[in-house]
Design a protein around this motif. Structure first.
Motif, PDB file in Angstrom:
ATOM      1  N   ILE A 183      16.760 -12.644 -31.252  1.00 22.08           N
ATOM      2  CA  ILE A 183      15.292 -12.729 -31.189  1.00 22.08           C
ATOM      3  C   ILE A 183      14.825 -12.650 -29.733  1.00 22.08           C
ATOM      4  N   SER A 184      15.773 -12.266 -28.838  1.00 21.56           N
ATOM      5  CA  SER A 184      15.400 -12.143 -27.429  1.00 21.56           C
ATOM      6  C   SER A 184      16.233 -11.015 -26.825  1.00 21.56           C
ATOM      7  N   LYS A 185      15.584 -10.172 -26.024  1.00 19.37           N
ATOM      8  CA  LYS A 185      16.247  -8.983 -25.484  1.00 19.37           C
ATOM      9  C   LYS A 185      17.450  -9.293 -24.609  1.00 19.37           C
ATOM     10  N   ASP A 186      17.448 -10.461 -23.959  1.00 18.03           N
ATOM     11  CA  ASP A 186      18.566 -10.785 -23.064  1.00 18.03           C
ATOM     12  C   ASP A 186      19.489 -11.855 -23.648  1.00 18.03           C
ATOM     13  N   SER A 187      19.487 -11.996 -24.977  1.00 19.96           N
ATOM     14  CA  SER A 187      20.410 -12.939 -25.620  1.00 19.96           C
ATOM     15  C   SER A 187      21.824 -12.360 -25.597  1.00 19.96           C
ATOM     16  N   PRO A 188      22.851 -13.203 -25.679  1.00 24.27           N
ATOM     17  CA  PRO A 188      24.230 -12.688 -25.749  1.00 24.27           C
ATOM     18  C   PRO A 188      24.436 -11.720 -26.916  1.00 24.27           C
ATOM     19  N   ILE A 189      23.780 -11.975 -28.045  1.00 20.49           N
ATOM     20  CA  ILE A 189      23.927 -11.100 -29.225  1.00 20.49           C
ATOM     21  C   ILE A 189      23.312  -9.723 -28.949  1.00 20.49           C
ATOM     22  N   SER A 190      22.147  -9.721 -28.312  1.00 21.10           N
ATOM     23  CA  SER A 190      21.484  -8.460 -27.973  1.00 21.10           C
ATOM     24  C   SER A 190      22.361  -7.633 -27.031  1.00 21.10           C
ATOM     25  N   LYS A 191      22.950  -8.298 -26.032  1.00 24.56           N
ATOM     26  CA  LYS A 191      23.829  -7.602 -25.078  1.00 24.56           C
ATOM     27  C   LYS A 191      25.076  -7.065 -25.784  1.00 24.56           C
ATOM     28  N   TYR A 192      25.617  -7.873 -26.698  1.00 23.57           N
ATOM     29  CA  TYR A 192      26.808  -7.460 -27.452  1.00 23.57           C
ATOM     30  C   TYR A 192      26.506  -6.203 -28.264  1.00 23.57           C
ATOM     31  N   ILE A 193      25.363  -6.208 -28.960  1.00 23.16           N
ATOM     32  CA  ILE A 193      25.003  -5.060 -29.813  1.00 23.16           C
ATOM     33  C   ILE A 193      24.784  -3.805 -28.967  1.00 23.16           C
ATOM     34  N   SER A 194      24.154  -3.957 -27.787  1.00 24.25           N
ATOM     35  CA  SER A 194      23.951  -2.788 -26.905  1.00 24.25           C
ATOM     36  C   SER A 194      25.281  -2.162 -26.515  1.00 24.25           C
ATOM     37  N   LYS A 195      26.279  -3.019 -26.325  1.00 25.29           N
ATOM     38  CA  LYS A 195      27.582  -2.549 -25.833  1.00 25.29           C
ATOM     39  C   LYS A 195      28.490  -2.040 -26.961  1.00 25.29           C
ATOM     40  N   TYR A 196      28.570  -2.822 -28.048  1.00 22.89           N
ATOM     41  CA  TYR A 196      29.558  -2.520 -29.099  1.00 22.89           C
ATOM     42  C   TYR A 196      28.948  -2.125 -30.443  1.00 22.89           C
ATOM     43  N   GLY A 197      27.639  -2.265 -30.574  1.00 23.55           N
ATOM     44  CA  GLY A 197      27.022  -2.052 -31.890  1.00 23.55           C
ATOM     45  C   GLY A 197      27.102  -3.321 -32.715  1.00 23.55           C
ATOM     46  N   LYS A 198      26.372  -3.344 -33.835  1.00 25.98           N
ATOM     47  CA  LYS A 198      26.389  -4.527 -34.705  1.00 25.98           C
ATOM     48  C   LYS A 198      27.763  -4.676 -35.353  1.00 25.98           C
ATOM     49  N   GLY A 199      28.072  -5.879 -35.772  1.00 26.06           N
ATOM     50  CA  GLY A 199      29.348  -6.078 -36.460  1.00 26.06           C
ATOM     51  C   GLY A 199      29.885  -7.473 -36.267  1.00 26.06           C
ATOM     52  N   MET A 200      31.141  -7.667 -36.691  1.00 25.40           N
ATOM     53  CA  MET A 200      31.762  -8.978 -36.594  1.00 25.40           C
ATOM     54  C   MET A 200      31.853  -9.365 -35.118  1.00 25.40           C
ATOM     55  N   HIS A 201      31.452 -10.591 -34.820  1.00 24.41           N
ATOM     56  CA  HIS A 201      31.263 -11.004 -33.434  1.00 24.41           C
ATOM     57  C   HIS A 201      32.273 -12.060 -32.985  1.00 24.41           C
ATOM     58  N   HIS A 202      32.442 -13.123 -33.761  1.00 23.62           N
ATOM     59  CA  HIS A 202      33.352 -14.206 -33.342  1.00 23.62           C
ATOM     60  C   HIS A 202      33.798 -15.033 -34.541  1.00 23.62           C
ATOM     61  N   ILE A 203      34.858 -15.839 -34.307  1.00 26.78           N
ATOM     62  CA  ILE A 203      35.184 -16.887 -35.275  1.00 26.78           C
ATOM     63  C   ILE A 203      35.038 -18.230 -34.568  1.00 26.78           C
ATOM     64  N   ALA A 204      34.643 -19.228 -35.343  1.00 21.82           N
ATOM     65  CA  ALA A 204      34.533 -20.586 -34.804  1.00 21.82           C
ATOM     66  C   ALA A 204      35.645 -21.427 -35.401  1.00 21.82           C
ATOM     67  N   LEU A 205      36.501 -21.967 -34.533  1.00 23.12           N
ATOM     68  CA  LEU A 205      37.588 -22.836 -34.981  1.00 23.12           C
ATOM     69  C   LEU A 205      37.148 -24.294 -34.830  1.00 23.12           C
ATOM     70  N   ILE A 206      37.267 -25.059 -35.915  1.00 28.58           N
ATOM     71  CA  ILE A 206      36.982 -26.496 -35.828  1.00 28.58           C
ATOM     72  C   ILE A 206      38.180 -27.157 -35.161  1.00 28.58           C
ATOM     73  N   VAL A 207      37.923 -27.951 -34.154  1.00 29.35           N
ATOM     74  CA  VAL A 207      39.004 -28.703 -33.517  1.00 29.35           C
ATOM     75  C   VAL A 207      38.730 -30.195 -33.672  1.00 29.35           C
ATOM     76  N   GLU A 208      39.797 -30.976 -33.560  1.00 27.95           N
ATOM     77  CA  GLU A 208      39.675 -32.419 -33.765  1.00 27.95           C
ATOM     78  C   GLU A 208      38.821 -33.048 -32.661  1.00 27.95           C
ATOM     79  N   ASP A 209      39.086 -32.653 -31.404  1.00 33.17           N
ATOM     80  CA  ASP A 209      38.358 -33.217 -30.262  1.00 33.17           C
ATOM     81  C   ASP A 209      38.100 -32.093 -29.265  1.00 33.17           C
ATOM     82  N   ILE A 210      36.838 -31.711 -29.121  1.00 33.04           N
ATOM     83  CA  ILE A 210      36.509 -30.524 -28.328  1.00 33.04           C
ATOM     84  C   ILE A 210      36.820 -30.723 -26.837  1.00 33.04           C
TER      85      ILE A 210
END
Lengths: 134, 134
Positions: free
Chosen positions: A61-88
Motif C-alpha cells: 500500500i506504499s510505493k517504497d514498501s519492501p513488498i513494492s520493491k520486491y515486486i519491481s525486482k522479481y515480480g509478484k509471487g512467493m516471498h518468504h516463510i516465517a518460522l516459529i521459534v521458541e525464543d526469538i
C-alpha cells in the motif's frame, strides 16, 4: 541455540490481493482469518488458515514498501516463510554467532502482534526467512 | 468438493541445493528427512522436516526440467506450495468445474510416492499450487 517449532505462515507478494484471495476462499474453501494493515511495513495482509499453517497475502500500500520493491525486482509471487521459534532473542543470537546476517537484529512487531525478525536473503540463498515468536 | 488438509511442503527452486541445505541442517537444526531423484521431473530433492510441514529443495538435474525453465525465467527461489487434499480425483474435478486450469488433469506420482497434480499458475496468480494425496 535455535529451536524451530514450525512454519507459522507462507508470505505471498502481490500487487492486489483480491484475485488470489477470492480463489483461496471461494474455490479452495480456505478459512479467511482476517485482514490487517501493517503501516510500518506498508502492506495490507489477508490471512488464510490451511490447518497446519497459514497463507499470508501481502499487498503493497506504499510505493517504497519492501513488498513494492520486491515486486519491481522479481515480480509478484512467493516471498518468504516465517518460522516459529521458541525464543526469538536466543534464536537471533544463535544465527548471528553462525555468521547469518539479520535484516532485523532486534525483533519488531508484525501481524497478529508476533515478535518478528527477517534474515538477510544472502545468508539463506533462495529462501527469505522470517523468524517469529507469539 | 475439495477438502484441504494442510500444506504438505513448500518447494524451493535452486541451481544447487547444497548451500541452503547446509544452512537448514547445520544452523537451523532442521531434520533432513532424505534426498530423492525424480527422473520424470528432472530434479534432485532434499526434504527437511519443520514439525508441521516440510521444506523441499528442488535442484534441476536436466536442462529442460520445469525447475530449470523456472530458474531461467524468474531466478532461484520459492517455487510452489503443495496442499494435501482428502481425495485428489474429487479435488481435480472440483477445481476444473470452478474454471481452474490444471497442468496435470490426471494425478502423477511425486516424491515419497504421493499422488500429485499441479494447477496452472494463471489460475492462482502469484502462487503455484500442487495438490497431493498420500
Amino acid at each position: 541455540m535455535i529451536k524451530v517449532l514450525g512454519v507459522e505462515h507462507i508470505g505471498i507478494a502481490l500487487d492486489k490481493n483480491e484475485q488470489l484471495s477470492k480463489v483461496l476462499k471461494d474455490v479452495f474453501n480456505l478459512e479467511h482469518i482476517g485482514s490487517e494493515i501493517i503501516e510500518e511495513q506498508g502492506v495490507n495482509t489477508d490471512i488464510f488458515n490451511v490447518s497446519n499453517t497459514k497463507i499470508e497475502l501481502l499487498e503493497s500500500i506504499s510505493k517504497d514498501s519492501p513488498i513494492s520493491k520486491y515486486i519491481s525486482k522479481y515480480g509478484k509471487g512467493m516471498h518468504h516463510i516465517a518460522l516459529i521459534v521458541e525464543d526469538i532473542n536466543v534464536a537471533i543470537e544463535h544465527l548471528v554467532s553462525n555468521n547469518i546476517v539479520m535484516i532485523d537484529e532486534k525483533p519488531k512487531v508484525g501481524v497478529e502482534g508476533y515478535k518478528i525478525a527477517f534474515i538477510h536473503p544472502n545468508s539463506t540463498p533462495g529462501l527469505l526467512i522470517e523468524i517469529c515468536q507469539k
